[in-house]
Design a protein around this motif. Structure first.
Motif, PDB file in Angstrom:
ATOM      1  N   GLU A 144       0.810  -1.208   0.000  1.00  0.00           N
ATOM      2  CA  GLU A 144       0.000   0.000   0.000  1.00  0.00           C
ATOM      3  C   GLU A 144       0.842   1.256   0.000  1.00  0.00           C
ATOM      4  O   GLU A 144       0.318   2.368  -0.037  1.00  0.00           O
ATOM      5  CB  GLU A 144      -0.942   0.000   1.211  1.00  0.00           C
ATOM      6  CG  GLU A 144      -2.030  -1.062   1.082  1.00  0.00           C
ATOM      7  CD  GLU A 144      -2.799  -1.258   2.368  1.00  0.00           C
ATOM      8  OE1 GLU A 144      -2.886  -0.300   3.157  1.00  0.00           O
ATOM      9  OE2 GLU A 144      -3.290  -2.376   2.591  1.00  0.00           O
ATOM     10  N   GLY A 145       2.151   1.077   0.105  1.00  0.00           N
ATOM     11  CA  GLY A 145       3.046   2.225   0.033  1.00  0.00           C
ATOM     12  C   GLY A 145       3.069   3.083   1.276  1.00  0.00           C
ATOM     13  O   GLY A 145       3.547   4.208   1.253  1.00  0.00           O
ATOM     14  N   LYS A 146       2.533   2.568   2.392  1.00  0.00           N
ATOM     15  CA  LYS A 146       2.568   3.348   3.626  1.00  0.00           C
ATOM     16  C   LYS A 146       2.547   2.404   4.823  1.00  0.00           C
ATOM     17  O   LYS A 146       2.185   1.232   4.703  1.00  0.00           O
ATOM     18  CB  LYS A 146       1.367   4.279   3.687  1.00  0.00           C
ATOM     19  CG  LYS A 146       0.067   3.533   3.638  1.00  0.00           C
ATOM     20  CD  LYS A 146      -1.135   4.428   3.702  1.00  0.00           C
ATOM     21  CE  LYS A 146      -2.388   3.561   3.818  1.00  0.00           C
ATOM     22  NZ  LYS A 146      -3.589   4.181   3.309  1.00  0.00           N
ATOM     23  N   THR A 147       2.945   2.906   5.973  1.00  0.00           N
ATOM     24  CA  THR A 147       2.936   2.077   7.175  1.00  0.00           C
ATOM     25  C   THR A 147       1.788   2.489   8.081  1.00  0.00           C
ATOM     26  O   THR A 147       1.255   3.594   7.947  1.00  0.00           O
ATOM     27  CB  THR A 147       4.239   2.248   7.971  1.00  0.00           C
ATOM     28  OG1 THR A 147       4.362   3.616   8.375  1.00  0.00           O
ATOM     29  CG2 THR A 147       5.448   1.849   7.143  1.00  0.00           C
ATOM     30  N   ALA A 148       1.425   1.585   8.974  1.00  0.00           N
ATOM     31  CA  ALA A 148       0.344   1.890   9.914  1.00  0.00           C
ATOM     32  C   ALA A 148       0.913   2.513  11.185  1.00  0.00           C
ATOM     33  O   ALA A 148       0.238   3.257  11.884  1.00  0.00           O
ATOM     34  CB  ALA A 148      -0.425   0.618  10.252  1.00  0.00           C
ATOM     35  N   THR A 149       2.161   2.179  11.483  1.00  0.00           N
ATOM     36  CA  THR A 149       2.811   2.675  12.689  1.00  0.00           C
ATOM     37  C   THR A 149       3.706   3.849  12.300  1.00  0.00           C
ATOM     38  O   THR A 149       4.157   3.938  11.174  1.00  0.00           O
ATOM     39  CB  THR A 149       3.659   1.545  13.304  1.00  0.00           C
ATOM     40  OG1 THR A 149       2.869   0.352  13.326  1.00  0.00           O
ATOM     41  CG2 THR A 149       4.102   1.877  14.713  1.00  0.00           C
ATOM     42  N   SER A 150       3.957   4.725  13.248  1.00  0.00           N
ATOM     43  CA  SER A 150       4.778   5.898  12.935  1.00  0.00           C
ATOM     44  C   SER A 150       6.200   5.477  12.615  1.00  0.00           C
ATOM     45  O   SER A 150       6.720   4.526  13.197  1.00  0.00           O
ATOM     46  CB  SER A 150       4.794   6.866  14.121  1.00  0.00           C
ATOM     47  OG  SER A 150       5.647   6.369  15.140  1.00  0.00           O
ATOM     48  N   PRO A 151       6.847   6.175  11.697  1.00  0.00           N
ATOM     49  CA  PRO A 151       8.229   5.836  11.316  1.00  0.00           C
ATOM     50  C   PRO A 151       9.162   5.862  12.520  1.00  0.00           C
ATOM     51  O   PRO A 151      10.082   5.042  12.598  1.00  0.00           O
ATOM     52  CB  PRO A 151       8.600   6.937  10.332  1.00  0.00           C
ATOM     53  CG  PRO A 151       7.316   7.416   9.775  1.00  0.00           C
ATOM     54  CD  PRO A 151       6.305   7.272  10.877  1.00  0.00           C
ATOM     55  N   GLU A 152       8.917   6.753  13.456  1.00  0.00           N
ATOM     56  CA  GLU A 152       9.794   6.845  14.633  1.00  0.00           C
ATOM     57  C   GLU A 152       9.703   5.569  15.464  1.00  0.00           C
ATOM     58  O   GLU A 152      10.700   5.006  15.899  1.00  0.00           O
ATOM     59  CB  GLU A 152       9.424   8.051  15.502  1.00  0.00           C
ATOM     60  CG  GLU A 152       9.666   9.406  14.857  1.00  0.00           C
ATOM     61  CD  GLU A 152       8.625   9.738  13.785  1.00  0.00           C
ATOM     62  OE1 GLU A 152       7.477   9.253  13.894  1.00  0.00           O
ATOM     63  OE2 GLU A 152       8.979  10.458  12.823  1.00  0.00           O
ATOM     64  N   LYS A 153       8.463   5.156  15.691  1.00  0.00           N
ATOM     65  CA  LYS A 153       8.250   3.947  16.485  1.00  0.00           C
ATOM     66  C   LYS A 153       8.854   2.738  15.760  1.00  0.00           C
ATOM     67  O   LYS A 153       9.518   1.894  16.369  1.00  0.00           O
ATOM     68  CB  LYS A 153       6.743   3.739  16.697  1.00  0.00           C
ATOM     69  CG  LYS A 153       6.376   2.514  17.516  1.00  0.00           C
ATOM     70  CD  LYS A 153       6.815   2.645  18.967  1.00  0.00           C
ATOM     71  CE  LYS A 153       6.533   1.367  19.743  1.00  0.00           C
ATOM     72  NZ  LYS A 153       7.279   1.337  21.023  1.00  0.00           N
ATOM     73  N   LEU A 154       8.618   2.686  14.465  1.00  0.00           N
ATOM     74  CA  LEU A 154       9.151   1.570  13.691  1.00  0.00           C
ATOM     75  C   LEU A 154      10.669   1.563  13.712  1.00  0.00           C
ATOM     76  O   LEU A 154      11.294   0.508  13.793  1.00  0.00           O
ATOM     77  CB  LEU A 154       8.655   1.643  12.241  1.00  0.00           C
ATOM     78  CG  LEU A 154       7.202   1.263  12.011  1.00  0.00           C
ATOM     79  CD1 LEU A 154       6.820   1.512  10.562  1.00  0.00           C
ATOM     80  CD2 LEU A 154       6.945  -0.196  12.376  1.00  0.00           C
ATOM     81  N   GLU A 155      11.236   2.750  13.654  1.00  0.00           N
ATOM     82  CA  GLU A 155      12.695   2.801  13.666  1.00  0.00           C
ATOM     83  C   GLU A 155      13.236   2.255  14.991  1.00  0.00           C
ATOM     84  O   GLU A 155      14.182   1.474  15.015  1.00  0.00           O
ATOM     85  CB  GLU A 155      13.209   4.233  13.463  1.00  0.00           C
ATOM     86  CG  GLU A 155      14.737   4.262  13.496  1.00  0.00           C
ATOM     87  CD  GLU A 155      15.332   5.634  13.206  1.00  0.00           C
ATOM     88  OE1 GLU A 155      14.587   6.628  13.244  1.00  0.00           O
ATOM     89  OE2 GLU A 155      16.549   5.692  12.957  1.00  0.00           O
TER      90      GLU A 155
END
Length: 493
Positions: free
Chosen positions: A397-408
């Motif tokens: 889908e070209g996007k994440t559900a979780t924030s990039p900061e949290k994912l990082e």
RNA sequence: GGCGGCAUAGCCAAGUGGUAAGGCAGGAGUCUGCAAAAUUCCCACCCCCGGUUCAAAUCCGGUGCCGCCUCCA
């Protein structure tokens, strides 16, 4: 939080305290280099490498030594059979050892002393034992007088009265005749004609098996070390004899903690050379099994328990590794796009210290209980499942559900923990699959064209044609994904 | 015979006195033309028999299996 270890010597879990603050000295009994290593050797080397990594992760400075036994009857026999020399045989299998361990991503020890390079220390130790009256020369050999060492049997829990003398039936009669007691063991063996030999105060000869470890530990690490480890099958007689030798000579404990890993089993029996039921590391890997799947297979059982080696277990581990791998790949694939700090390529043997967040604490809490890596894996999977979910969303889908900061944070933690357990994606996993040849691959333009044809077919509800195009692209390694908004994405496998 | 260890779902496995982590495999639904992904849900009274305890998968005894008893990782 404190690390506790099951100490074979006391048969209980004890709080781990080092001799020197923040410094740990480790010695692991390695292999006799007369053949390729099998899965049993892999387990020992892997588990203790991970233990070393864990101590580093906790912040300890670790010195880790592992020996090669390169003087031995089995090496000699092989050399005779092949018409080569003991040295040639050991060189060959030492080289093979390093190849195999590297493939399994097992970190290198700080040093790999060999018996043939430790002769001075060995002879010095034998002489000291003789002077102290616990060893005696007999007909060119030197034996250790087991009954002179009051603590004999303390590691294995054996009493001399309980041992069945010569139970293995392997001791030669000539040797038996020279011994004062059936349980005495050789420190030095007089040379037989045609055998490699070294000069010594007792005549030409070679060291017995156990003495090399006592000598190497003292030469490399000192009289007392923190942890001595090895396979459980070495407890008796090997480690028992090491203790007898070292402690009689120095009057100090050889090691404060004795750790032993369980055996690899095949059909309910121990994997071993003598039973012939072994699978070598290279056989397994050459069969196409991912080295990281082997690692997961081994770490999925607590180190002290036996592990059954089965095809099913390897397949399950392969699937499990797939989950971890996809999640590890996430950061390398999308990190830049998500604005992360992506570490430069892949983790070597160097372990970073703990990140000190909730995840790492949960991990440490599990592993601090007698190196329960199996329990620690839960945290890895917890992170991996979440990351994989977002990786898929990104992909589809070209996007994440979780924030990039949290994912990082999660991804950095996963990489950090994976490093401890020695999991790493291969460099080849990072590169897009290289085309076999230009002719075999569809160009991007061709793919786009096929997709627009398929779009037209879908619009006309000609689903047979639509599915045919999907099939054809798929057979070329192109996966296409329809989005809810009607657009279609594609990527190469 | 002696010493040590282990017995938890279809498979692997953690848990070490207060009513069961995780992995693999599997099943049902939602969504979707299909597919993929996502998403919801389902899947163990812990070998058995005694005992200790207010309370046991967790402690003790029995039982079964494995390793070691001078080749062993």
């Amino acid at each position: 939080m404190t690390l506790t270890l099951y100490n074979s010597l006391t048969r209980q879990k004890e709080i781990f305290q080092t001799l020197l603050p923040g410094q740990a000295k480790l010695y692991c009994c390695g292999v006799t280099v007369y053949d390729y290593c099998h899965l049993g050797h892999a387990r020992t080397c892997l588990v203790w490498d991970v233990a070393r990594r864990y101590l580093q992760w906790l912040g300890y400075g670790v010195e880790y030594i592992q020996n090669f036994t390169d003087i031995d009857d089995k090496i000699l026999n092989r050399a005779r059979a092949e018409g080569s020399s003991m040295e040639a045989v050991s060189e060959k299998f030492i080289a093979a050892y390093f190849e195999d361990m590297e493939r399994l991503h097992i970190g290198k020890a700080d040093a790999y002393p060999r018996a043939t390079h430790a002769l001075n220390g060995i002879k010095r130790l034998v002489a000291e034992l003789e002077q102290k009256g616990v060893a005696y020369a007999a007909g060119g050999d030197v034996y250790y007088a087991v009954r002179k060492f009051p603590g004999y049997g303390k590691l294995s829990g054996r009493k001399l009265e309980d041992l069945q003398a010569g139970a293995s039936g392997r001791v030669q009669e000539t040797e038996e005749a020279k011994k004062q007691d059936a349980f005495d063991f050789a420190l030095w063996k007089g040379a037989k004609p045609g055998e490699p030999a070294w000069g010594s105060p007792w005549g030409e000869g070679r060291p017995g098996w156990h003495i090399e470890c006592s000598a190497m530990v003292r030469d490399r690490l000192g009289e007392t070390i923190d942890i001595h480890m090895g396979g459980a099958d070495l407890i008796f007689p090997h480690h028992e004899n090491e203790i007898a030798q070292s402690e009689a000579a120095t009057g100090k404990p050889l090691a404060n903690y004795w750790l032993h890993n369980g055996m690899v089993m095949v059909d309910g029996e121990k994997m071993s050379k003598s039973l012939g039921n072994f699978t070598t590391i290279r056989e397994l890997l050459d069969r196409g099994v991912d080295p990281m799947a082997v690692r997961l297979f081994i770490l999925q059982t607590h180190y002290r328990k036996p592990i059954d080696f089965t095809q099913e277990a390897i397949e399950a581990a392969t699937n499990g590794w797939q989950t971890l791998k996809e999640s590890l790949l996430f950061g390398y694939e999308y990190g830049d796009r998500l604005g992360w700090q992506v570490p430069h390529l892949l983790p070597g043997a160097t372990v970073q210290k703990s990140l000190g967040n909730d995840y790492t604490q949960e991990f440490a809490q599990a592993v601090n209980e007698d190196l329960n890596f199996t329990g620690g894996l839960v945290v890895l999977f917890e992170l991996a499942k979440e990351l994989r979910r977002d990786r898929n969303l990104m992909l589809h889908e070209g996007k994440t559900a979780t924030s990039p900061e949290k994912l990082e944070e999660m991804w950095q933690t996963l990489v950090n923990l994976a490093q401890v357990l020695g999991f790493a994606v291969a460099a080849t996993d990072l590169e897009p699959t290289a085309p076999e040849s230009e002719q075999d691959t569809l160009s991007d333009v061709m793919i786009e064209l096929a997709i627009s044809q398929r779009q037209a077919a879908r619009k006309a509800k000609n689903f047979a044609e639509s599915d045919r195009i999907r099939q054809e692209l798929q057979s070329q390694g192109i996966v296409i994904i329809d989005s809810p908004d009607g657009s279609t994405r594609w990527h190469r496998i």
